[in-house]
Design an enzyme around this catalytic site. Structure first.
Site, PDB file in Angstrom:
ATOM      1  N   SER A  96      15.581  98.228  69.661  1.00  0.00           N
ATOM      2  CA  SER A  96      14.770  97.497  69.957  1.00  0.00           C
ATOM      3  C   SER A  96      13.890  97.735  71.396  1.00  0.00           C
ATOM      4  O   SER A  96      14.495  98.461  72.130  1.00  0.00           O
ATOM      5  CB  SER A  96      15.349  96.042  70.214  1.00  0.00           C
ATOM      6  OG  SER A  96      14.449  95.086  70.851  1.00  0.00           O
ATOM      7  N   ASN A  98      13.134  95.864  73.509  1.00  0.00           N
ATOM      8  CA  ASN A  98      13.548  94.827  74.424  1.00  0.00           C
ATOM      9  C   ASN A  98      14.618  94.122  73.875  1.00  0.00           C
ATOM     10  O   ASN A  98      14.135  93.447  72.818  1.00  0.00           O
ATOM     11  CB  ASN A  98      12.413  94.056  75.035  1.00  0.00           C
ATOM     12  CG  ASN A  98      12.556  93.413  76.336  1.00  0.00           C
ATOM     13  OD1 ASN A  98      13.961  92.569  76.463  1.00  0.00           O
ATOM     14  ND2 ASN A  98      11.744  93.575  77.272  1.00  0.00           N
ATOM     15  N   HIS A 131       5.741  97.169  85.353  1.00  0.00           N
ATOM     16  CA  HIS A 131       7.071  97.632  85.441  1.00  0.00           C
ATOM     17  C   HIS A 131       7.330  98.643  86.834  1.00  0.00           C
ATOM     18  O   HIS A 131       6.188  98.914  87.362  1.00  0.00           O
ATOM     19  CB  HIS A 131       7.582  98.518  84.216  1.00  0.00           C
ATOM     20  CG  HIS A 131       8.040  97.621  82.965  1.00  0.00           C
ATOM     21  ND1 HIS A 131       6.922  97.624  82.194  1.00  0.00           N
ATOM     22  CD2 HIS A 131       9.127  97.263  82.531  1.00  0.00           C
ATOM     23  CE1 HIS A 131       7.509  96.737  81.050  1.00  0.00           C
ATOM     24  NE2 HIS A 131       8.539  96.502  81.360  1.00  0.00           N
ATOM     25  N   LYS A 135       9.995 103.654  85.662  1.00  0.00           N
ATOM     26  CA  LYS A 135       9.870 103.548  84.220  1.00  0.00           C
ATOM     27  C   LYS A 135       9.174 104.705  83.857  1.00  0.00           C
ATOM     28  O   LYS A 135       7.895 105.072  84.200  1.00  0.00           O
ATOM     29  CB  LYS A 135       9.113 102.354  83.718  1.00  0.00           C
ATOM     30  CG  LYS A 135       9.203 102.158  82.013  1.00  0.00           C
ATOM     31  CD  LYS A 135       8.721 100.758  81.951  1.00  0.00           C
ATOM     32  CE  LYS A 135       8.818 100.611  80.185  1.00  0.00           C
ATOM     33  NZ  LYS A 135       9.916 101.073  79.580  1.00  0.00           N
ATOM     34  N   GLY A 141       7.407  99.875  75.768  1.00  0.00           N
ATOM     35  CA  GLY A 141       7.947  99.639  74.378  1.00  0.00           C
ATOM     36  C   GLY A 141       7.600  98.452  74.241  1.00  0.00           C
ATOM     37  O   GLY A 141       7.208  97.695  72.782  1.00  0.00           O
TER      38      GLY A 141
END
Length: 234
Positions: A96, A98, A131, A135, A141
């Site tokens: 995933s 997230n 972010h 990162k 994503g």
């Protein structure tokens, strides 16, 4: 439950703390300085590493017959290869962009909003993600998942980080110190705007969701999503 942590950075340490609090045991903390020794003792692995390590980490889990939950992004050009290996080895896998429970509910809201907005062509959609400066991938994503959710439920055909052409969704990626993750989807027209937004306050939500996914995946074979974990399939 015995858990192997593949990637032991900031997220790995938060996952460790939450997993132990929930009664689990950590049998491996894998980073670039050690081996996979201990992986075979795990009931499940959680991969929050870096894009260059993710495929090797996940592959080792399948070869060792350990189901794996992966939250690493930036490696998905090899996704089909990993799925084929998972099926070949009869592994268990959840990937995933997230694992936050809130974000996965946000995905559902995003899909539904895209579907009901699709007939109203006076609105154009754009996305922004913010972010922390550490990162590695941009756009995130999660932003890509949101864009794909809109594409699947509308007349948009692709996303871009550049100036959008017709039927393209622009994603603006910003990097700001100490921001865990903020994602905004906006529908703009000449007369008004509709906006949905998810703001993470810390890494706890991502880590908790990953541990919950690992608890769900342990002992299972197949390729699953967070929709399966949260019973969100409609």
């Amino acid at each position: 439950m015995k858990i192997a942590l593949l990637g032991y950075g900031k997220m790995g340490k938060v996952i460790e703390r939450i997993a132990i609090k929930r009664g689990h045991e950590i049998v491996l903390k894998k980073d670039e300085n050690n081996t996979y020794d201990g992986l075979s003792n795990a009931d499940v692995a959680i991969d929050f590493s870096v894009p260059t390590a993710a495929v090797e980490n996940i592959s080792n889990c399948f070869h060792t017959h350990v189901p794996v939950v992966s939250g690493t992004t930036g490696w998905l050009e090899r996704y089909d290869e990993i799925i084929a290996l998972c099926n070949e080895k009869k592994g268990g896998f959840i990937s995933s962009s997230n694992f936050s429970l809130g974000v996965n509910l946000f995905f559902e809201v995003n899909d539904y909003l895209a579907k009901i907005m699709a007939p109203y062509t006076s609105y154009s959609v754009a996305m922004e993600e913010i972010h922390h400066t550490q990162k590695l991938d941009a756009p995130s994503g999660t932003a890509i998942s949101l864009a794909n959710g809109v594409i699947e439920n509308s007349n948009y055909t692709k996303w871009t980080i550049d100036k959008p052409a017709a039927n393209e969704i622009q994603i603006e990626a910003l990097r700001v110190e100490d921001v865990p993750g903020t994602h905004t989807v906006t529908y703009n027209s000449n007369v008004d705007s509709i906006e949905i937004k998810h703001t993470a306050h810390n890494r706890e939500g991502f880590a908790l969701g990953a541990v919950i996914a690992a608890e769900w995946l342990a002992g299972k074979q197949g390729v699953f999503t967070m929709k399966d974990v949260l019973n969100l399939e409609r």
